[in-house]
Design an enzyme around this catalytic site. Structure first.
Site, PDB file in Angstrom:
ATOM      1  N   THR A  94     -44.742  73.359  86.191  1.00 25.21           N
ATOM      2  CA  THR A  94     -44.746  73.905  87.547  1.00 25.21           C
ATOM      3  C   THR A  94     -45.615  75.165  87.511  1.00 25.21           C
ATOM      4  O   THR A  94     -45.191  76.210  87.023  1.00 25.21           O
ATOM      5  CB  THR A  94     -43.313  74.258  88.009  1.00 25.21           C
ATOM      6  OG1 THR A  94     -42.484  73.116  87.796  1.00 25.21           O
ATOM      7  CG2 THR A  94     -43.304  74.635  89.477  1.00 25.21           C
ATOM      8  N   LYS A 170     -44.323  70.495  94.764  1.00 31.45           N
ATOM      9  CA  LYS A 170     -43.305  70.818  93.757  1.00 31.45           C
ATOM     10  C   LYS A 170     -42.680  72.194  94.028  1.00 31.45           C
ATOM     11  O   LYS A 170     -41.463  72.360  93.997  1.00 31.45           O
ATOM     12  CB  LYS A 170     -43.942  70.774  92.357  1.00 31.45           C
ATOM     13  CG  LYS A 170     -43.090  71.314  91.235  1.00 31.45           C
ATOM     14  CD  LYS A 170     -41.803  70.533  91.009  1.00 31.45           C
ATOM     15  CE  LYS A 170     -40.891  71.272  90.037  1.00 31.45           C
ATOM     16  NZ  LYS A 170     -39.573  70.685  89.925  1.00 31.45           N
ATOM     17  N   LYS A 239     -39.930  82.499  88.470  1.00 29.74           N
ATOM     18  CA  LYS A 239     -41.380  82.241  88.459  1.00 29.74           C
ATOM     19  C   LYS A 239     -41.763  81.298  89.613  1.00 29.74           C
ATOM     20  O   LYS A 239     -42.754  81.513  90.315  1.00 29.74           O
ATOM     21  CB  LYS A 239     -41.732  81.635  87.093  1.00 29.74           C
ATOM     22  CG  LYS A 239     -43.111  81.112  86.882  1.00 29.74           C
ATOM     23  CD  LYS A 239     -43.258  79.607  86.946  1.00 29.74           C
ATOM     24  CE  LYS A 239     -42.428  78.732  86.074  1.00 29.74           C
ATOM     25  NZ  LYS A 239     -42.597  77.298  86.307  1.00 29.74           N
TER      26      LYS A 239
HETATM   27  N1  LIG Z   1     -36.077  72.564  82.859  1.00 28.76           N
HETATM   28  C1  LIG Z   1     -36.155  71.927  84.020  1.00 28.76           C
HETATM   29  O1  LIG Z   1     -35.134  71.466  84.573  1.00 28.76           O
HETATM   30  C2  LIG Z   1     -37.501  71.703  84.679  1.00 28.76           C
HETATM   31  C3  LIG Z   1     -37.611  70.692  85.639  1.00 28.76           C
HETATM   32  C4  LIG Z   1     -38.859  70.450  86.243  1.00 28.76           C
HETATM   33  C5  LIG Z   1     -39.952  71.235  85.901  1.00 28.76           C
HETATM   34  N2  LIG Z   1     -39.806  72.236  84.976  1.00 28.76           N
HETATM   35  C6  LIG Z   1     -41.018  73.006  84.641  1.00 28.76           C
HETATM   36  O2  LIG Z   1     -41.509  72.452  83.434  1.00 28.76           O
HETATM   37  C7  LIG Z   1     -42.119  73.454  82.615  1.00 28.76           C
HETATM   38  C8  LIG Z   1     -41.418  73.491  81.258  1.00 28.76           C
HETATM   39  O3  LIG Z   1     -40.055  73.808  81.478  1.00 28.76           O
HETATM   40  P1  LIG Z   1     -38.963  73.760  80.304  1.00 28.76           P
HETATM   41  O4  LIG Z   1     -37.636  73.873  80.966  1.00 28.76           O
HETATM   42  O5  LIG Z   1     -39.268  72.639  79.375  1.00 28.76           O
HETATM   43  O6  LIG Z   1     -39.281  75.168  79.599  1.00 28.76           O
HETATM   44  P2  LIG Z   1     -38.891  75.647  78.112  1.00 28.76           P
HETATM   45  O7  LIG Z   1     -37.756  74.875  77.578  1.00 28.76           O
HETATM   46  O8  LIG Z   1     -38.765  77.126  78.206  1.00 28.76           O
HETATM   47  O9  LIG Z   1     -40.192  75.265  77.250  1.00 28.76           O
HETATM   48  C9  LIG Z   1     -41.389  75.951  77.462  1.00 28.76           C
HETATM   49  C10 LIG Z   1     -42.490  75.371  76.605  1.00 28.76           C
HETATM   50  O10 LIG Z   1     -43.658  76.192  76.777  1.00 28.76           O
HETATM   51  C11 LIG Z   1     -44.036  76.753  75.502  1.00 28.76           C
HETATM   52  N3  LIG Z   1     -44.548  78.098  75.746  1.00 28.76           N
HETATM   53  C12 LIG Z   1     -44.015  79.075  76.503  1.00 28.76           C
HETATM   54  N4  LIG Z   1     -44.810  80.163  76.519  1.00 28.76           N
HETATM   55  C13 LIG Z   1     -45.872  79.858  75.732  1.00 28.76           C
HETATM   56  C14 LIG Z   1     -47.038  80.555  75.361  1.00 28.76           C
HETATM   57  N5  LIG Z   1     -47.279  81.801  75.814  1.00 28.76           N
HETATM   58  N6  LIG Z   1     -47.915  79.929  74.542  1.00 28.76           N
HETATM   59  C15 LIG Z   1     -47.684  78.666  74.092  1.00 28.76           C
HETATM   60  N7  LIG Z   1     -46.600  77.955  74.409  1.00 28.76           N
HETATM   61  C16 LIG Z   1     -45.708  78.538  75.230  1.00 28.76           C
HETATM   62  C17 LIG Z   1     -42.771  76.744  74.677  1.00 28.76           C
HETATM   63  O11 LIG Z   1     -43.120  76.787  73.308  1.00 28.76           O
HETATM   64  P3  LIG Z   1     -42.038  77.254  72.205  1.00 28.76           P
HETATM   65  O12 LIG Z   1     -41.209  76.036  71.905  1.00 28.76           O
HETATM   66  O13 LIG Z   1     -42.847  77.722  71.082  1.00 28.76           O
HETATM   67  O14 LIG Z   1     -41.213  78.361  72.856  1.00 28.76           O
HETATM   68  C18 LIG Z   1     -42.185  75.396  75.094  1.00 28.76           C
HETATM   69  O15 LIG Z   1     -42.885  74.336  74.497  1.00 28.76           O
HETATM   70  C19 LIG Z   1     -42.019  74.759  83.412  1.00 28.76           C
HETATM   71  O16 LIG Z   1     -43.203  74.960  84.136  1.00 28.76           O
HETATM   72  C20 LIG Z   1     -40.847  74.500  84.365  1.00 28.76           C
HETATM   73  O17 LIG Z   1     -40.934  75.287  85.520  1.00 28.76           O
HETATM   74  C21 LIG Z   1     -38.616  72.476  84.343  1.00 28.76           C
END
Ligand SMILES: NC(=O)c1ccc[n+]([C@@H]2O[C@H](COP(=O)([O-])OP(=O)(O)OC[C@H]3O[C@@H](n4cnc5c(N)ncnc54)[C@H](OP(=O)(O)O)[C@@H]3O)[C@@H](O)[C@H]2O)c1
Length: 294
Positions: A94, A170, A239
């Site tokens: 997102t 989204k 965010k």
């Molecule tokens: N969770 C939900 O329910 C959901 C649903 C729909 C959409 N989303 C969207 O999907 C995306 C991912 O969400 P998530 O819940 O999977 O987040 P998350 O669990 O916090 O995972 C974030 C990912 O991004 C990586 N990352 C973060 N900062 C970074 C940086 N500066 N450089 C390189 N890698 C970095 C992390 O790597 P590390 O493993 O090394 O930390 C991890 O692979 C977001 O944009 C979120 O808004 C989330």
């Protein structure tokens, strides 16, 4: 297909797993290597660098935010440099409308395809391959990516041939979810302080006019007061409201409710909410009302 997958957080791990289950050849990269190694048992190859995940026909990004996606895509050694002409970057994070527009231009200038394909659904839905995918981009890229989008989701909706339109949809969807969380939190604080059992209240709501998944999922979390472990972390929710307000400002669209939600998220984060699920804003009304949980 030969696919790269960059970003194995809560969502990415399930999505990459679904691609593997569907029989695609998947090379994964994650900043924290251990999360990539965990997928080897499911058939993934692990890339040492982002460029190693860019050798196939498609590379997905499912990273936290604009900064992470911009770095992965546009920095030296990133996706733009590594991807072959004609190959496609599918961005499922997102992210902002502005970054999506920049990525679309940069990939087009390099003769590569770019698809925005953000998703609806939490980590358990991603793991089950049941996400809703909201995609936008050139029809050829949409057609080429279709088997991959089918693997991660139960349904794909094509918005238009302009990638950023999917990001706008989204962000607006998350605005609606956050609005429901806030209003449910307020209603549940009211009836709770008035002596009504929150679970009974939720049963009545969801069996009558409010049968949508969002009321069921978030109503249950608020009724339980169960905001840990986070499925969607509060800083990412904040965010999304920030990105929504930025898009609205660019389009000169006042969103008074989104401004209120922005402050709700800031209140949550200011009170040790960093590690909570974003639905914890639904607990603020009860706190304001002095409701103590039994
Ligand atoms: N969770 C939900 O329910 C959901 C649903 C729909 C959409 N989303 C969207 O999907 C995306 C991912 O969400 P998530 O819940 O999977 O987040 P998350 O669990 O916090 O995972 C974030 C990912 O991004 C990586 N990352 C973060 N900062 C970074 C940086 N500066 N450089 C390189 N890698 C970095 C992390 O790597 P590390 O493993 O090394 O930390 C991890 O692979 C977001 O944009 C979120 O808004 C989330």
């Amino acid at each position: 297909m030969k696919v790269g997958f960059v970003g194995l957080g809560r969502m990415g791990v399930g999505m990459a797993g679904s691609l593997l289950k569907a029989g695609h050849e998947v090379t994964v990269y994650n900043r924290t290597r251990a999360k990539a190694d965990a997928l080897v048992a499911h058939g993934a190859r692990v890339a040492e660098e982002i460029s190693g995940a860019c050798r196939g026909e498609v590379v997905f990004t499912m990273l936290a935010d604009d900064e992470a996606v911009e770095n992965a895509a546009l920095a030296s050694g990133g996706i733009l440099e590594g991807l072959a002409p004609g190959a496609i970057h599918i961005s499922s994070s997102t992210i902002s409308v502005g970054l999506s527009e920049r990525l679309a231009r940069a990939h087009a200038d390099s003769g590569q395809g770019f698809l925005a394909a953000p998703v609806f659904g939490r980590p358990e839905v991603a793991e089950a391959g049941n996400l809703f995918v909201v995609a936008a981009g050139a029809p050829e890229a949409v057609a080429a990516a279709a088997p991959l989008l089918e693997a991660i989701g139960q349904k794909t909706f094509i918005v238009s041939d302009t990638p950023a339109s999917a990001n706008l949809v989204k962000l607006s969807g998350n605005f609606l979810i956050a609005s429901v969380i806030e209003s449910l939190g307020e209603a549940m604080a009211l009836v709770g302080k008035g002596g009504v059992d929150p679970h009974r209240y939720l049963e009545i709501l969801t069996a009558t006019l409010f049968g949508a998944p969002v009321y069921k999922t978030y109503g249950a979390l608020i009724a339980e007061g169960k905001f840990e472990p986070a499925g969607f972390a509060a800083p990412l929710g904040q965010k999304d409201i920030r990105l929504l307000l930025a898009a609205a400002e660019d389009l000169r669209v006042p969103l008074p409710l989104a401004s209120l939600l922005r402050d709700r998220f800031l209140t949550l984060l200011a009170h040790s909410g960093e590690n909570l699920d974003w639905s914890a804003i639904g607990g603020l009304a009860a706190r304001d009302a002095g409701v103590t949980r039994k």
